[in-house]
Design a protein around this motif. Structure first.
Motif, PDB file in Angstrom:
ATOM      1  N   UNK A 166      34.206  26.117 138.564  1.00  0.00           N
ATOM      2  CA  UNK A 166      34.163  26.504 139.805  1.00  0.00           C
ATOM      3  C   UNK A 166      35.035  27.954 139.853  1.00  0.00           C
ATOM      4  N   UNK A 167      34.300  29.059 140.371  1.00  0.00           N
ATOM      5  CA  UNK A 167      34.905  30.419 140.450  1.00  0.00           C
ATOM      6  C   UNK A 167      35.120  30.760 141.846  1.00  0.00           C
ATOM      7  N   UNK A 168      35.703  31.775 141.861  1.00  0.00           N
ATOM      8  CA  UNK A 168      36.070  32.398 143.218  1.00  0.00           C
ATOM      9  C   UNK A 168      34.969  32.784 144.067  1.00  0.00           C
ATOM     10  N   UNK A 169      34.451  31.798 145.068  1.00  0.00           N
ATOM     11  CA  UNK A 169      33.376  31.944 145.824  1.00  0.00           C
ATOM     12  C   UNK A 169      31.931  31.567 145.247  1.00  0.00           C
ATOM     13  N   UNK A 170      32.057  30.895 144.146  1.00  0.00           N
ATOM     14  CA  UNK A 170      30.584  30.364 143.566  1.00  0.00           C
ATOM     15  C   UNK A 170      30.964  29.360 142.651  1.00  0.00           C
ATOM     16  N   UNK A 171      29.845  28.532 142.082  1.00  0.00           N
ATOM     17  CA  UNK A 171      30.039  27.773 141.171  1.00  0.00           C
ATOM     18  C   UNK A 171      29.167  27.963 139.912  1.00  0.00           C
ATOM     19  N   UNK A 172      29.708  28.081 138.957  1.00  0.00           N
ATOM     20  CA  UNK A 172      28.833  28.467 137.566  1.00  0.00           C
ATOM     21  C   UNK A 172      28.063  26.933 136.886  1.00  0.00           C
ATOM     22  N   UNK A 173      26.961  27.078 136.698  1.00  0.00           N
ATOM     23  CA  UNK A 173      26.539  25.777 136.275  1.00  0.00           C
ATOM     24  C   UNK A 173      26.455  25.571 134.749  1.00  0.00           C
ATOM     25  N   UNK A 174      26.167  24.631 134.367  1.00  0.00           N
ATOM     26  CA  UNK A 174      26.202  24.341 132.865  1.00  0.00           C
ATOM     27  C   UNK A 174      25.169  25.184 132.051  1.00  0.00           C
ATOM     28  N   UNK A 212      25.743  28.834 141.824  1.00  0.00           N
ATOM     29  CA  UNK A 212      25.574  28.840 143.293  1.00  0.00           C
ATOM     30  C   UNK A 212      26.587  29.272 143.897  1.00  0.00           C
ATOM     31  N   UNK A 213      26.163  30.198 145.084  1.00  0.00           N
ATOM     32  CA  UNK A 213      27.102  30.667 146.166  1.00  0.00           C
ATOM     33  C   UNK A 213      26.862  30.416 147.508  1.00  0.00           C
ATOM     34  N   UNK A 214      27.257  31.056 148.212  1.00  0.00           N
ATOM     35  CA  UNK A 214      27.210  30.767 149.785  1.00  0.00           C
ATOM     36  C   UNK A 214      27.763  31.834 150.686  1.00  0.00           C
ATOM     37  N   UNK A 215      27.125  31.689 151.866  1.00  0.00           N
ATOM     38  CA  UNK A 215      27.498  32.858 153.027  1.00  0.00           C
ATOM     39  C   UNK A 215      28.597  32.542 153.806  1.00  0.00           C
ATOM     40  N   UNK A 216      29.132  31.514 153.623  1.00  0.00           N
ATOM     41  CA  UNK A 216      30.151  31.161 154.784  1.00  0.00           C
ATOM     42  C   UNK A 216      29.913  31.527 156.235  1.00  0.00           C
ATOM     43  N   UNK A 251      33.959  37.471 150.378  1.00  0.00           N
ATOM     44  CA  UNK A 251      32.662  36.568 149.707  1.00  0.00           C
ATOM     45  C   UNK A 251      31.303  37.590 149.753  1.00  0.00           C
ATOM     46  N   UNK A 252      31.315  38.482 150.698  1.00  0.00           N
ATOM     47  CA  UNK A 252      30.167  39.233 150.712  1.00  0.00           C
ATOM     48  C   UNK A 252      30.284  40.248 149.337  1.00  0.00           C
TER      49      UNK A 252
END
Length: 658
Positions: free
Chosen positions: A25-33, A38-42, A84-85
């Motif tokens: 879990x990173x700041x504003x996204x998830x790093x996969x194996x 995976x990130x997002x727009x809020x 987030x942008x």
């Protein structure tokens, strides 16, 4: 690296949950194996710029600066989500492959696309971008959606349509709000007189209803009932038949067929007493009602308001919690009441989850017949998203709030009903002739309750004795029933939503009526609740219990606006053209240019308006608060990018595609 861009963090987490682990879990996204992210727009990371971004002079509201029509549209980052942008900007630059995972609707398509354009992603990377449509946040549903990705280019017309509506609403709201607010100030109104393509016709609906109620004068009208027995010496009444006035009575009736003449009704009641009643005709039909379709958002809001008194906004908020936090229902902002046939494969798991989650429905689930396929399953009526239904997730319902649990049960019961047979009944009608007058008696007998057994109240039955044509019975007495015409009822959340979705009923023009019947009506599933709340917040509408009433300011505004702005006709015209953009039958510019001409005409009308009845209303504090944020005058979601000739190559390609 592959980058998945979701519309919200909840969807991003659901996507990551089915992708390779371990996760970081990173700041504003998830790093996969596997190194993907995976990130997002809020929600909205970008918004249409204020008029003063184009010209500082436009910060002042002046007639000589209207209409405001940007030559080259600008977006600006929202201050609260700018961080987030920046995260997305870095990830997009690193990514080899982009996957668009915005919500599965027109505005969700635009929301992610505009970020991609704003960040000036190279054309080659945009060409390869994929699109996934996720309706259900449970793992198996997300896996299936990810396996069915499509080229994002397939959805350019969808985003262009959303873009056109967003910009058009900005132009319409900004210009007319400024024009009529300035005239309102001159007339002594302290505040913003906001005008919008959707909000103003909705306000017009309520104002006209309130005016009808205020002007209503009750009128007495009369009905005559014949109480009929089998014979003259058997006083037991077996039929109650309603008088059907003949053409000769037309001069004494209103346009709705009600008899207004007391002496006429008295004469009929006296004349038929103690007279033979001859059976002229009998009809008996076996009829059936299919299970009600699963809910879309508007129908769920209507049902929940009628049953629990929930407001439209409250239902939307509860749905979002059930979808995003609890994962118990599918995508809630849906305008569809149908399901794809592929969903039948999941029906067993969904029913089992309902059985475990809701003890009150466990017996109902046990009686469900999965071999039955209701008319809800229809691929031709499902596009980006399907009806709102429960997911296959089992959960501790005790953790839900009481309103959440009530809403979940409402959705679940509607789904279970799809696996029940139709409700079957026998409709009976007997036509009598009594002393030359016609009287009809109707009855209904239940044959098979079917899906009705899932609901609390079963249909009442009325039984007719068997009679034959030509048989003579006896009218023991004629009964005069005097009534009063009733005024229309004030709107509630349920009836106002029904009016917005069924707005064609309020239109006289046949062509416009046809268009509105084929569209979603006024507003969208996602915006109707917020439009009602917006009008209340701006003190144009007010709530009294369940009733929604217009205020003095709301009434005065509608009375002073050009009639065309207060009617749904423009929405019909726009929606027809926006659909044509989706179908590649109309170009963006062919929609926008006529609107710009219309704005000039409406502003001229505003200049000549006297704005009567507004003196002393409004609040100067409210005006100052809103003056700096003219974007709030638009009623549609404020998401814009693309499809302007003065912008990127992506924009140009979207024009040529349409």
């Amino acid at each position: 690296m592959k980058l998945y861009i979701a519309e919200k963090p909840s969807l991003g987490r659901a996507i990551a949950a089915v992708l390779p682990k371990p996760h970081k879990k990173q700041e504003g996204y998830i790093e996969l194996g596997n190194g993907d992210c995976v990130s997002w727009c809020i929600g909205h990371l970008l918004e249409l710029a204020d008029p003063e971004a184009y010209d500082p002079e436009l910060k002042k509201w002046r007639f000589d600066k209207l209409p405001i029509i940007p030559e080259s549209w600008q977006l600006q980052a929202k201050s609260q989500t700018r961080k987030q942008l920046t995260v997305l900007k870095g990830l997009i630059k690193q990514a080899d492959q982009l996957v668009h995972a915005g919500d599965p609707d027109r505005e969700g398509q635009l929301l992610v696309d505009e970020v991609i354009d704003y960040l000036k992603v190279p054309a080659s990377k945009k060409q390869q971008m994929q699109r996934v449509l996720i309706n259900d946040l449970n793992p198996e549903a997300v896996r299936k959606a990810l396996a069915k990705s499509r080229s994002n280019r397939d959805f350019i017309p969808l985003a262009t349509s959303a873009l056109a509506r967003s910009r058009a609403d900005w132009l319409y709201g900004i210009n007319l709000t400024r024009a009529f607010t300035l005239k309102g100030q001159q007339a002594g109104y302290q505040g913003v007189l906001s005008v919008g393509r959707v909000q103003t016709p909705v306000l017009g609906l309520v104002v006209r209803r309130d005016q009808q109620i205020a002007a209503f004068q009750p009128k007495p009208f009369y009905e005559v009932q014949a109480h009929i027995s089998l014979t003259a010496d058997q006083p037991q009444i077996v039929f109650q038949a309603q008088w059907q006035p003949s053409e000769a009575c037309q001069p004494y009736m209103d346009e709705e067929g009600r008899v207004l003449n007391l002496k006429l009704a008295q004469h009929v009641a006296q004349r038929i007493s103690q007279k033979p009643a001859v059976v002229k005709n009998t009809e008996q039909q076996t009829k059936q009602e299919a299970p009600p379709l699963p809910f879309n958002l508007s129908q769920l809001q209507i049902a929940a308001n009628n049953r629990f008194g929930f407001s439209a906004q409250q239902v939307l908020d509860l749905c979002q919690a059930l979808y995003e936090q609890h994962h118990l229902i599918t995508y809630p902002r849906s305008d569809s009441r149908h399901l794809p046939k592929a969903q039948l494969a999941d029906a067993g798991a969904v029913l089992e989850a309902i059985r475990q989650n809701l003890t009150d429905l466990a017996a109902g689930v046990a009686q469900a017949d999965q071999r039955l396929v209701s008319k809800a399953w229809d691929d031709s009526k499902v596009d980006a998203h399907h009806a709102i239904i429960p997911t296959a997730k089992s959960a501790n319902i005790g953790r839900l709030s009481d309103p959440e649990a009530k809403l979940y049960q409402l959705i679940a019961r509607q789904y279970v009903a799809q696996f029940y047979p139709a409700y079957r009944y026998q409709s009976q009608q007997v036509l009598f002739e009594i002393d030359g007058g016609s009287f009809i008696s109707k009855a209904r007998q239940n044959l098979q309750l079917g899906w009705k057994t899932l609901f609390e109240q079963n249909p009442e039955e009325q039984h007719h004795p068997a009679v034959k044509e030509g048989e003579q019975l006896f009218c023991q007495r004629g009964v005069l029933i005097d009534k009063l015409t009733q005024p229309p009822k004030p709107f509630t959340d349920a009836t106002l939503l029904a009016a917005m979705t069924g707005i064609a009923r309020y239109v006289q023009d046949k062509a416009i009526k046809k268009v509105l019947k084929e569209t979603d009506g006024l507003g969208t599933e996602a915006t109707r609740a917020s439009i009602i709340e917006l009008l209340c917040k701006r003190n144009f509408l007010q709530r009294q219990g369940k009733q929604i009433l217009s205020t003095a300011a709301g009434q005065a505004l509608i009375q002073n606006l050009p009639e065309s702005t207060t009617l749904p006709d423009m929405t019909a015209h726009w929606e027809s053209q926006l659909e044509q953009i989706c179908d590649k039958k109309l170009k963006y510019q062919d929609f926008m240019q006529p609107l710009q001409q219309l704005l000039g005409q409406l502003i001229q009308q505003a200049q000549h308006s006297e704005m009567q009845g507004l003196q002393g209303l409004g609040s100067k504090k409210t005006f100052k608060k809103r003056k700096s944020s003219t974007r709030s005058h638009s009623t549609a979601p404020r998401r814009v990018k693309r499809a302007s000739p003065a912008q990127s190559s992506r924009n140009k390609s979207s024009h040529s595609a349409n």
